[in-house]
Design a protein around this motif. Structure first.
Motif, PDB file in Angstrom:
ATOM      1  N   PHE A 288      -3.230 -42.303   6.176  1.00 22.57           N
ATOM      2  CA  PHE A 288      -4.015 -43.239   6.988  1.00 22.57           C
ATOM      3  C   PHE A 288      -5.434 -43.436   6.448  1.00 22.57           C
ATOM      4  N   GLU A 289      -5.769 -42.812   5.333  1.00 27.01           N
ATOM      5  CA  GLU A 289      -7.136 -42.901   4.799  1.00 27.01           C
ATOM      6  C   GLU A 289      -7.273 -44.193   3.970  1.00 27.01           C
ATOM      7  N   GLU A 290      -8.201 -45.069   4.428  1.00 24.08           N
ATOM      8  CA  GLU A 290      -8.281 -46.421   3.875  1.00 24.08           C
ATOM      9  C   GLU A 290      -8.443 -46.467   2.360  1.00 24.08           C
ATOM     10  N   SER A 291      -9.393 -45.679   1.815  1.00 26.54           N
ATOM     11  CA  SER A 291      -9.643 -45.783   0.368  1.00 26.54           C
ATOM     12  C   SER A 291      -8.403 -45.359  -0.428  1.00 26.54           C
ATOM     13  N   PHE A 292      -7.678 -44.382   0.080  1.00 30.74           N
ATOM     14  CA  PHE A 292      -6.461 -43.938  -0.603  1.00 30.74           C
ATOM     15  C   PHE A 292      -5.375 -45.020  -0.499  1.00 30.74           C
ATOM     16  N   LYS A 293      -5.308 -45.642   0.686  1.00 31.31           N
ATOM     17  CA  LYS A 293      -4.307 -46.705   0.864  1.00 31.31           C
ATOM     18  C   LYS A 293      -4.557 -47.844  -0.130  1.00 31.31           C
ATOM     19  N   CYS A 362      -7.124 -31.621   1.461  1.00 31.73           N
ATOM     20  CA  CYS A 362      -7.135 -30.379   2.250  1.00 31.73           C
ATOM     21  C   CYS A 362      -7.166 -30.727   3.736  1.00 31.73           C
ATOM     22  N   HIS A 363      -6.020 -30.643   4.338  1.00 33.19           N
ATOM     23  CA  HIS A 363      -5.850 -31.056   5.729  1.00 33.19           C
ATOM     24  C   HIS A 363      -6.585 -30.089   6.670  1.00 33.19           C
ATOM     25  N   TRP A 364      -7.375 -30.660   7.546  1.00 29.98           N
ATOM     26  CA  TRP A 364      -8.172 -29.917   8.519  1.00 29.98           C
ATOM     27  C   TRP A 364      -7.313 -28.894   9.281  1.00 29.98           C
ATOM     28  N   GLY A 365      -7.725 -27.650   9.253  1.00 27.28           N
ATOM     29  CA  GLY A 365      -7.017 -26.627  10.038  1.00 27.28           C
ATOM     30  C   GLY A 365      -5.863 -25.977   9.310  1.00 27.28           C
ATOM     31  N   ASP A 391     -11.509 -33.032   1.452  1.00 24.14           N
ATOM     32  CA  ASP A 391     -11.211 -32.601   2.830  1.00 24.14           C
ATOM     33  C   ASP A 391     -10.944 -33.794   3.739  1.00 24.14           C
ATOM     34  N   GLY A 392     -10.099 -33.588   4.715  1.00 22.15           N
ATOM     35  CA  GLY A 392      -9.833 -34.657   5.678  1.00 22.15           C
ATOM     36  C   GLY A 392      -8.729 -34.245   6.629  1.00 22.15           C
ATOM     37  N   ASP A 393      -8.182 -35.218   7.307  1.00 27.82           N
ATOM     38  CA  ASP A 393      -7.142 -34.946   8.301  1.00 27.82           C
ATOM     39  C   ASP A 393      -6.051 -36.000   8.154  1.00 27.82           C
ATOM     40  N   VAL A 394      -4.838 -35.536   7.957  1.00 27.47           N
ATOM     41  CA  VAL A 394      -3.735 -36.486   7.754  1.00 27.47           C
ATOM     42  C   VAL A 394      -3.390 -37.191   9.067  1.00 27.47           C
ATOM     43  N   ASP A 396      -5.324 -36.833  12.511  1.00 26.03           N
ATOM     44  CA  ASP A 396      -6.428 -37.255  13.395  1.00 26.03           C
ATOM     45  C   ASP A 396      -7.441 -38.048  12.573  1.00 26.03           C
ATOM     46  N   LYS A 397      -7.387 -39.372  12.752  1.00 25.68           N
ATOM     47  CA  LYS A 397      -8.199 -40.250  11.886  1.00 25.68           C
ATOM     48  C   LYS A 397      -9.690 -40.052  12.127  1.00 25.68           C
ATOM     49  N   ARG A 398     -10.057 -39.490  13.273  1.00 25.71           N
ATOM     50  CA  ARG A 398     -11.482 -39.298  13.578  1.00 25.71           C
ATOM     51  C   ARG A 398     -12.102 -38.212  12.707  1.00 25.71           C
ATOM     52  N   ASN A 399     -11.261 -37.371  12.107  1.00 24.55           N
ATOM     53  CA  ASN A 399     -11.761 -36.232  11.326  1.00 24.55           C
ATOM     54  C   ASN A 399     -12.035 -36.566   9.873  1.00 24.55           C
ATOM     55  N   ASN A 400     -11.931 -37.841   9.501  1.00 26.34           N
ATOM     56  CA  ASN A 400     -12.109 -38.195   8.090  1.00 26.34           C
ATOM     57  C   ASN A 400     -13.474 -38.798   7.825  1.00 26.34           C
ATOM     58  N   GLN A 401     -14.074 -38.348   6.734  1.00 31.59           N
ATOM     59  CA  GLN A 401     -15.358 -38.931   6.295  1.00 31.59           C
ATOM     60  C   GLN A 401     -15.001 -40.013   5.276  1.00 31.59           C
ATOM     61  N   HIS A 402     -14.821 -41.248   5.785  1.00 33.59           N
ATOM     62  CA  HIS A 402     -14.284 -42.302   4.896  1.00 33.59           C
ATOM     63  C   HIS A 402     -15.177 -42.551   3.679  1.00 33.59           C
ATOM     64  N   GLY A 403     -16.494 -42.622   3.923  1.00 33.91           N
ATOM     65  CA  GLY A 403     -17.420 -42.928   2.824  1.00 33.91           C
ATOM     66  C   GLY A 403     -17.349 -41.870   1.737  1.00 33.91           C
TER      67      GLY A 403
END
Ligand code: SF4
Length: 419
Positions: A288-293, A362-365, A391-394, A396-403
């Motif tokens: 769900f991470e925009e830059s990766f998509k 690296c998925h959060w948690g 780092d990010g979250d696969v 929970d989209k709120r946990n990602n630092q998109h920039g």
């Protein structure tokens, strides 16, 4: 897409009505299944169009027939369930679908407000939130393992008590030897007896052997697919790498899984030659991470070559004594045991696929993922293979630092381009 947002808002407004919410979720899965059946995405190879369908079917079945289902995690020995025609509800996949429906935030908030730590993996929190809201219907039982994921036992224990269902936890030792094999085999026998009692049906050992034989045929095709990845790649998206976790784990041994890999190997043999940078993921891709998509979904400059979790056990399973074969498979899973084993397995798969770069999201948690990142970085540095840990979250989209993810990804891809 607007219609998903509308659908998500309707579900969120009904979260205090569990029956209505679970019907809405089933309706969403039904509509998605019909849609991908009638209007398959023509950009995808035929095999992935088929994978899309079977994953929706496999998640729909246990939700539609909870009394013929069992909750499982990705490493559970579901061969026994398939042999007894029981539907596994694969909790990591359930949470991924809830994230696809844009309701993971509400489910996770519910779990956290009930006292679940916010540092727990979001695959678990989304599932726990559904349990807290009673959206999940009561299954007959639950089966999990101690291996790899430290979140499993607590999640399964908590929800089994809440739903008052039997739980079987398979303890998997780190080391493979005769004693550990006998130890796991004994547990599998006990678990099979419990499944027989709970579902009031008998395990047919010949049917179990058939499942294992089909699993081995599937593994042979997976190995053939891997050999072709060195030169070719499919027009795909990160979602399909995650979907393959259905077929490489929980639904191994089923007819539709075998059919999928037959189609996949045929597709890869006629796929275009690799023209851009080939990227291999460790553990999970951030779907769900925009830059990766933007970079990888149907990418022309960069291609997805897979993720190692889909290749965590590539050998045959002994079918003469399926209890022993499945026990061996579980202990020797490359994600079980020391990080050195995982590195060795990664090294083998990388030698076969020859990617241009490797990414670990690296998925959060997820302690097993984050804990090994430094050692993997050193290893890939020694091998002179570009490696990115981000780092990010696969889920929970709120946990990602998109920039930050975008900047780091762009810098990494620039290195690959320069090579
Ligand atoms: S991402 Fe890690 S913590 Fe979460 S379910 Fe998977 S193994 Fe467990």
């Amino acid at each position: 897409m607007d219609w998903i947002k509308t659908y998500s808002n309707i579900i969120k407004k009904n979260l205090d009505k569990p029956d209505r919410t679970s019907k809405l979720i089933k309706l969403g899965l039904d509509v998605a299944y019909r849609y991908v059946t009638l209007f398959p995405d023509r950009k995808l190879p035929k095999s992935l169009q088929y994978l899309n369908k079977i994953c929706l079917k496999n998640i729909k079945e246990p939700l539609s027939s909870p009394q013929n289902s069992a909750w499982v995690n990705i490493f559970a020995p579901t061969e026994f369930l398939h042999a007894m025609d029981i539907y596994p509800l694969f909790i990591e996949a359930y949470s991924s679908f809830m994230s696809g429906f844009l309701i993971e935030d509400a489910l996770i908030d519910k779990a956290e407000s009930a006292g679940i730590s916010n540092t727990l993996c979001s695959f678990h929190k989304a599932f726990l939130g559904s349990g807290e809201l009673n959206i999940l219907k009561k299954p007959k039982m639950a089966i999990t393992t101690s291996m790899v994921c430290d979140a499993n036992i607590n999640t399964f224990r908590y929800l089994s008590e809440k739903y008052d269902i039997p739980l079987y936890i398979i303890d998997i030792p780190y080391e493979y030897n005769r004693d550990s094999l006998e130890y796991v085999k004994k547990q599998l026998k006990e678990m099979a007896v419990l499944v027989e009692e709970v579902f009031d049906r008998k395990l047919d050992i010949d049917k179990l052997r058939e499942i294992v034989i089909r699993e081995n045929q599937t593994k042979a095709l997976i190995n053939e697919y891997i050999e072709n990845l060195r030169q070719r790649c499919l027009n795909s998206t990160m979602t399909f790498e995650l979907y393959m976790l259905f077929t490489s784990h929980v639904f191994l041994g089923r007819e539709d899984t075998l059919k999928f890999y037959k189609m996949l190997t045929a597709d890869i043999k006629s796929a275009p030659l690799r023209s851009g940078g080939g990227i291999f993921f460790i553990h999970l891709p951030p779907l769900f991470e925009e830059s990766f998509k933007e970079c990888f979904n149907f990418g022309k400059e960069f291609h997805i070559l897979g993720c190692d979790l889909n290749y965590d056990f590539l050998d045959e399973v002994e079918y003469g004594d399926p209890f022993e074969g499945i026990a061996k498979k579980m202990i020797l899973n490359v994600y079980n045991g020391s990080i050195e084993r995982k590195i060795e397995a990664l090294s083998n798969i990388i030698d076969r696929i020859e990617p241009d770069g490797i990414i670990q999201f690296c998925h959060w948690g997820c302690k097993q993922s984050i804990g090994g990142a430094g050692l993997l970085k050193d290893y890939f540095k020694r091998r002179n293979i570009p490696f990115l840990a981000v780092d990010g979250d696969v889920i929970d989209k709120r946990n990602n630092q998109h920039g930050q993810a975008k900047t780091r990804l762009e810098a990494f891809l620039e290195i690959i381009k320069r090579r």
